[in-house]
Design a protein around this motif. Structure first.
Motif, PDB file in Angstrom:
ATOM      1  N   SER A 245      -8.451  -2.132  -2.840  1.00 35.41           N
ATOM      2  CA  SER A 245      -7.153  -1.594  -2.436  1.00 35.41           C
ATOM      3  C   SER A 245      -7.171  -0.073  -2.353  1.00 35.41           C
ATOM      4  CB  SER A 245      -6.066  -2.049  -3.405  1.00 35.41           C
ATOM      5  OG  SER A 245      -5.946  -3.444  -3.388  1.00 35.41           O
TER       6      SER A 245
ATOM      7  N   TYR B  82       0.829  -1.207   0.000  1.00 35.18           N
ATOM      8  CA  TYR B  82       0.000   0.000   0.000  1.00 35.18           C
ATOM      9  C   TYR B  82       0.862   1.254   0.000  1.00 35.18           C
ATOM     10  CZ  TYR B  82      -3.998  -2.996   0.707  1.00 35.18           C
ATOM     11  OH  TYR B  82      -4.953  -3.960   0.537  1.00 35.18           O
TER      12      TYR B  82
ATOM     13  N   LEU C 174      -6.741   2.042   1.095  1.00 33.11           N
ATOM     14  CA  LEU C 174      -5.736   3.097   1.189  1.00 33.11           C
ATOM     15  C   LEU C 174      -6.384   4.421   1.600  1.00 33.11           C
ATOM     16  CD1 LEU C 174      -2.780   3.949   0.788  1.00 33.11           C
ATOM     17  CD2 LEU C 174      -3.318   4.347  -1.621  1.00 33.11           C
TER      18      LEU C 174
END
Length: 89
Positions: free
Chosen positions: A66, A32, A70
Motif C-alpha cells: 500500500s 489511499y 501510494l
C-alpha cells in the motif's frame, strides 16, 4: 524503524501538489486518500497508528504494498502536475 520513502515524499510536497494529488484519486482509491491524509498529519512516521486506523482494511494487511502503491501514485501525479504547469507558460 525505517521510514518509508512515501512519508518523506509527502512531507516534501507543497500545498498545491497535495491538493492536486487528492483530486486525481478515483473513488476506488479513497482508502489511499485516507492513508495519504494520515501520513500528512503524522509528525513522525508511526506504523502502529496506520495499522490501527486501517485494522480491517487491505491497507493494514498489505502495508508495504500500500505504501509503495501510494508512492508511485504520488510520483505519477507530480509528473502530471508539473507537465500541466509547463504548458501554461
Amino acid at each position: 524503524m525505517k521510514i518509508p520513502l512515501v512519508y518523506n515524499l509527502i512531507h516534501a510536497l507543497d500545498r498545491n501538489e497535495k491538493g492536486y494529488f487528492v483530486k486525481q484519486l478515483s473513488k476506488k482509491e479513497s482508502a489511499y486518500g485516507e492513508l495519504f491524509k494520515l501520513l500528512i498529519k503524522q509528525k513522525s512516521y508511526n506504523e502502529n497508528e496506520i495499522k490501527n486506523k486501517f485494522k480491517s482494511s487491505y491497507i493494514s494487511k498489505n502495508l508495504s504494498f500500500s505504501l509503495n502503491y501510494l508512492y508511485h501514485k504520488i510520483l505519477k501525479s507530480l509528473i502530471q502536475y508539473n507537465s500541466n504547469k509547463k504548458e501554461a507558460y
